[in-house]
Design a protein around this motif. Structure first.
Motif, mmCIF file in Angstrom:
data_model
loop_
_atom_site.group_PDB
_atom_site.id
_atom_site.type_symbol
_atom_site.label_atom_id
_atom_site.label_comp_id
_atom_site.label_asym_id
_atom_site.label_seq_id
_atom_site.Cartn_x
_atom_site.Cartn_y
_atom_site.Cartn_z
ATOM 1 N N MET A 29 -9.296 4.629 -12.178
ATOM 2 C CA MET A 29 -10.256 5.203 -11.114
ATOM 3 C C MET A 29 -9.927 6.463 -10.648
ATOM 4 S SD MET A 29 -11.981 2.754 -9.823
ATOM 5 C CE MET A 29 -12.671 3.652 -8.517
ATOM 6 N N ARG A 30 -8.879 7.049 -10.973
ATOM 7 C CA ARG A 30 -8.672 8.631 -10.556
ATOM 8 C C ARG A 30 -9.414 9.180 -11.733
ATOM 9 N NH1 ARG A 30 -3.904 8.077 -9.562
ATOM 10 N NH2 ARG A 30 -2.990 8.207 -11.468
ATOM 11 N N ARG A 31 -9.365 8.727 -13.151
ATOM 12 C CA ARG A 31 -10.015 9.559 -14.268
ATOM 13 C C ARG A 31 -11.456 9.460 -13.877
ATOM 14 N NH1 ARG A 31 -6.433 6.693 -17.516
ATOM 15 N NH2 ARG A 31 -8.216 5.282 -18.082
ATOM 16 N N LEU A 32 -11.984 8.224 -13.414
ATOM 17 C CA LEU A 32 -13.428 8.060 -13.268
ATOM 18 C C LEU A 32 -13.992 9.062 -12.150
ATOM 19 C CD1 LEU A 32 -14.039 4.289 -13.665
ATOM 20 C CD2 LEU A 32 -14.628 6.007 -15.135
ATOM 21 N N ARG A 33 -13.056 9.381 -11.259
ATOM 22 C CA ARG A 33 -13.546 10.312 -10.081
ATOM 23 C C ARG A 33 -13.113 11.752 -10.227
ATOM 24 N NH1 ARG A 33 -11.284 6.965 -4.858
ATOM 25 N NH2 ARG A 33 -12.457 8.621 -3.835
ATOM 26 N N THR A 34 -12.575 12.236 -11.442
ATOM 27 C CA THR A 34 -12.505 13.341 -11.734
ATOM 28 C C THR A 34 -13.547 14.134 -12.600
ATOM 29 O OG1 THR A 34 -9.907 12.890 -11.948
ATOM 30 C CG2 THR A 34 -10.841 15.027 -13.144
ATOM 31 N N ALA A 132 -21.378 17.378 -12.156
ATOM 32 C CA ALA A 132 -21.399 16.255 -11.793
ATOM 33 C C ALA A 132 -21.484 15.601 -10.318
ATOM 34 C CB ALA A 132 -20.216 15.461 -12.444
ATOM 35 N N ALA A 133 -20.786 16.310 -9.440
ATOM 36 C CA ALA A 133 -20.803 15.812 -8.060
ATOM 37 C C ALA A 133 -22.102 16.366 -7.482
ATOM 38 C CB ALA A 133 -19.525 16.520 -7.227
ATOM 39 N N SER A 134 -22.613 17.516 -7.750
ATOM 40 C CA SER A 134 -23.912 17.745 -7.158
ATOM 41 C C SER A 134 -25.175 17.109 -7.740
ATOM 42 C CB SER A 134 -24.177 19.368 -7.769
ATOM 43 O OG SER A 134 -23.188 20.331 -7.166
ATOM 44 N N LEU A 259 -17.166 10.695 -0.679
ATOM 45 C CA LEU A 259 -16.466 9.642 -0.802
ATOM 46 C C LEU A 259 -15.713 9.274 -2.290
ATOM 47 C CD1 LEU A 259 -18.518 6.835 1.516
ATOM 48 C CD2 LEU A 259 -16.150 7.937 1.972
ATOM 49 N N TRP A 260 -16.762 9.571 -3.097
ATOM 50 C CA TRP A 260 -16.533 9.456 -4.543
ATOM 51 C C TRP A 260 -15.289 10.289 -5.018
ATOM 52 C CZ3 TRP A 260 -16.210 5.492 -7.759
ATOM 53 C CH2 TRP A 260 -15.965 5.501 -9.209
ATOM 54 N N TYR A 261 -15.528 11.852 -4.843
ATOM 55 C CA TYR A 261 -14.813 12.893 -5.332
ATOM 56 C C TYR A 261 -13.746 13.263 -4.584
ATOM 57 C CZ TYR A 261 -17.966 13.302 -9.401
ATOM 58 O OH TYR A 261 -18.806 12.913 -10.525
ATOM 59 N N GLY A 262 -13.907 12.941 -3.156
ATOM 60 C CA GLY A 262 -12.789 13.258 -2.114
ATOM 61 C C GLY A 262 -13.089 14.929 -1.704
ATOM 62 N N HIS A 263 -14.213 15.349 -2.291
ATOM 63 C CA HIS A 263 -14.389 17.036 -1.963
ATOM 64 C C HIS A 263 -15.791 17.199 -1.827
ATOM 65 C CE1 HIS A 263 -10.202 18.256 -2.492
ATOM 66 N NE2 HIS A 263 -10.186 17.416 -3.672
ATOM 67 N N TRP A 264 -16.226 18.193 -1.195
ATOM 68 C CA TRP A 264 -17.671 18.433 -1.268
ATOM 69 C C TRP A 264 -17.894 19.128 -2.360
ATOM 70 C CZ3 TRP A 264 -20.299 16.484 2.542
ATOM 71 C CH2 TRP A 264 -19.872 16.183 3.781
ATOM 72 N N HIS A 266 -19.139 21.753 -3.585
ATOM 73 C CA HIS A 266 -19.169 23.392 -3.795
ATOM 74 C C HIS A 266 -17.420 23.632 -3.770
ATOM 75 C CE1 HIS A 266 -19.285 23.013 0.563
ATOM 76 N NE2 HIS A 266 -18.544 24.178 0.575
ATOM 77 N N THR A 267 -16.771 22.646 -3.434
ATOM 78 C CA THR A 267 -15.413 22.934 -3.111
ATOM 79 C C THR A 267 -14.704 22.513 -4.437
ATOM 80 O OG1 THR A 267 -14.870 20.794 -1.890
ATOM 81 C CG2 THR A 267 -15.560 22.878 -0.767
ATOM 82 N N LEU A 268 -15.340 21.871 -5.635
ATOM 83 C CA LEU A 268 -14.510 21.338 -6.468
ATOM 84 C C LEU A 268 -14.267 22.688 -7.535
ATOM 85 C CD1 LEU A 268 -16.781 18.193 -7.177
ATOM 86 C CD2 LEU A 268 -13.998 18.400 -6.902
ATOM 87 N N PRO A 269 -13.495 22.639 -8.276
ATOM 88 C CA PRO A 269 -13.145 23.915 -9.462
ATOM 89 C C PRO A 269 -14.392 24.239 -10.167
ATOM 90 C CG PRO A 269 -11.454 22.102 -9.608
ATOM 91 C CD PRO A 269 -12.439 21.639 -8.772
ATOM 92 N N LYS A 270 -14.633 25.434 -10.186
ATOM 93 C CA LYS A 270 -15.692 25.796 -10.967
ATOM 94 C C LYS A 270 -15.866 25.299 -12.305
ATOM 95 C CE LYS A 270 -18.455 30.157 -11.833
ATOM 96 N NZ LYS A 270 -18.554 31.649 -11.607
#
Length: 297
Positions: A29-34, A132-134, A259-264, A266-270
Motif C-alpha cells: 500500500m505504501r508503494r501504491l501511495r508513493t 499524479a496527485a494533481s 487521504l491517498w497521498y497524505g499530503h497536498w 503541491h507539498t510533495l517532492p518536485k
C-alpha cells in the motif's frame, strides 16, 4: 556459537517473510501511495480514454427536460431570495458589446480544454513528483461532477422559460459551446450543475498559484477562474450557483488526494529520482555534515 546459529536462522526467516509482507501488507500500500515518475504514453492514453468516458457518460445521462427546467426555476428563485440573481443583467450588458461577447464565446468553447491540458503538460515536465496527485484531484473532481449531472439535471439560463436570457452563441453565430447552436445535439443540454468550467479552471488556477516561480504567473493563475466565472454567467451557460457546485466537487477531489497521498499535491517532492538514483534527502550524512559514501567506504 549456538546463539549465532539461532540468530542467523531467525534472520533468514524474517528475510523470507518480508517479500510476502511487501506484496500483500502495508508495504505494498505504501508503494501504491508513493508518487512515481509519470510515463508519457500511459498519461496520453489515460487522459484520452478518461475524457472519452467523461463525454460518453455525461451525454448518456437522460435529458430530463421537464425536471431540468423546474430545477432552473428553483435555482433562479433561490438566487432572487438571496438578492444575487444578477446573471440576466450581466448577460444583457455583455451582449451589447459584440467584440467582447464573441471573445467570451470562444473563451468558453476553447480555454476550458487548452489551459487544463497545458497545466497537465507543465506538471508532467516540470513537477513530475506532484503530477499524479494533481491528476487525481482533477479526475476525482470530474467523476463527482458526473454524479451531479445524473442526480440533478439543470437547464442553463439561456434555456429557461419565461426569462429574457440571450443565447450569445446562437445570436452572434459564433462557433462556441457544444451545448448551443448547431452542436447542441452532440451534448447533454441539461448538465449544468456543477460547472466543470469552474472546477477545472480553479484547479488550474490553484496549481499555477502554488507552483509557479514568477509572481505574474501566479497572479494569472488566480485571475483565470475569476474570468471564467464572468464568462459562464455572461454567456448564460451557467448560474453562479453552478460555480459553487464546481468548487464543492473540487474540494472533495483535493480531499481524496490528501487521504491517498497524505499530503497536498503541491507539498510533495518536485522530482522523483530515476531508478538507481539516490535522492539527496535520502543520502546519509557523516557526523561532520558531509554526505557519506553509499557503500559506507
Amino acid at each position: 556459537m549456538g546463539d549465532t546459529t539461532v540468530t542467523t536462522l531467525e534472520g533468514r526467516e524474517q528475510a523470507a517473510a518480508n517479500p510476502v509482507a511487501e506484496r500483500t501488507g502495508p508495504g505494498r500500500m505504501r508503494r501504491l501511495r508513493t508518487p512515481r515518475r509519470p510515463r508519457l504514453w500511459f498519461e496520453i492514453l489515460l487522459i484520452g480514454v478518461s475524457y472519452w468516458t467523461y463525454s460518453l457518460v455525461r451525454n448518456a445521462v437522460p435529458e430530463q427536460r421537464a425536471e431540468a427546467l423546474r430545477n432552473a426555476d428553483w435555482i433562479w428563485r433561490l438566487e432572487g431570495q438571496l438578492g444575487l440573481a444578477f446573471e440576466e443583467s450581466v448577460n444583457h450588458a455583455v451582449n451589447g458589446v459584440t467584440w467582447l461577447v464573441v471573445g467570451m464565446n470562444y473563451y468558453y468553447a476553447t480555454l476550458h480544454f487548452v489551459v487544463t491540458l497545458s497545466v497537465l503538460v507543465w506538471l508532467y515536465r516540470s513537477h513530475p513528483g506532484r503530477y499524479a496527485a494533481s491528476r487525481l484531484v482533477l479526475f476525482s473532481t470530474t467523476g463527482i461532477a458526473l454524479a451531479g449531472y445524473y442526480l440533478y439535471p439543470l437547464a442553463p439560463p439561456r434555456l429557461m422559460r419565461g426569462q429574457d436570457f440571450v443565447d450569445t452563441v446562437l445570436v452572434h453565430q459564433t462557433w462556441g459551446s457544444m451545448a448551443s447552436g448547431d452542436l447542441k445535439h452532440m451534448s447533454n443540454q441539461y448538465a449544468a450543475m456543477p460547472s466543470m468550467h469552474i472546477g477545472w479552471s480553479m484547479w488550474c488556477g490553484l496549481t499555477i498559484f502554488a507552483l509557479a516561480s514568477v509572481p505574474w504567473a501566479r497572479v494569472l493563475g488566480l485571475l483565470y477562474p475569476a474570468a471564467t466565472l464572468v464568462v459562464i454567467v455572461a454567456t448564460a451557460n451557467h448560474f453562479w450557483l453552478d460555480a459553487v457546485g464546481g468548487l464543492i466537487c473540487l474540494s472533495v477531489g483535493y480531499g481524496i488526494a490528501l487521504l491517498w497521498y497524505g499530503h497536498w499535491p503541491h507539498t510533495l517532492p518536485k522530482h522523483i529520482p530515476k531508478p538507481g538514483e539516490i535522492s539527496p534527502s535520502d543520502t546519509p550524512s557523516s557526523p561532520s555534515g558531509a554526505p557519506s559514501s553509499p557503500s559506507g567506504v
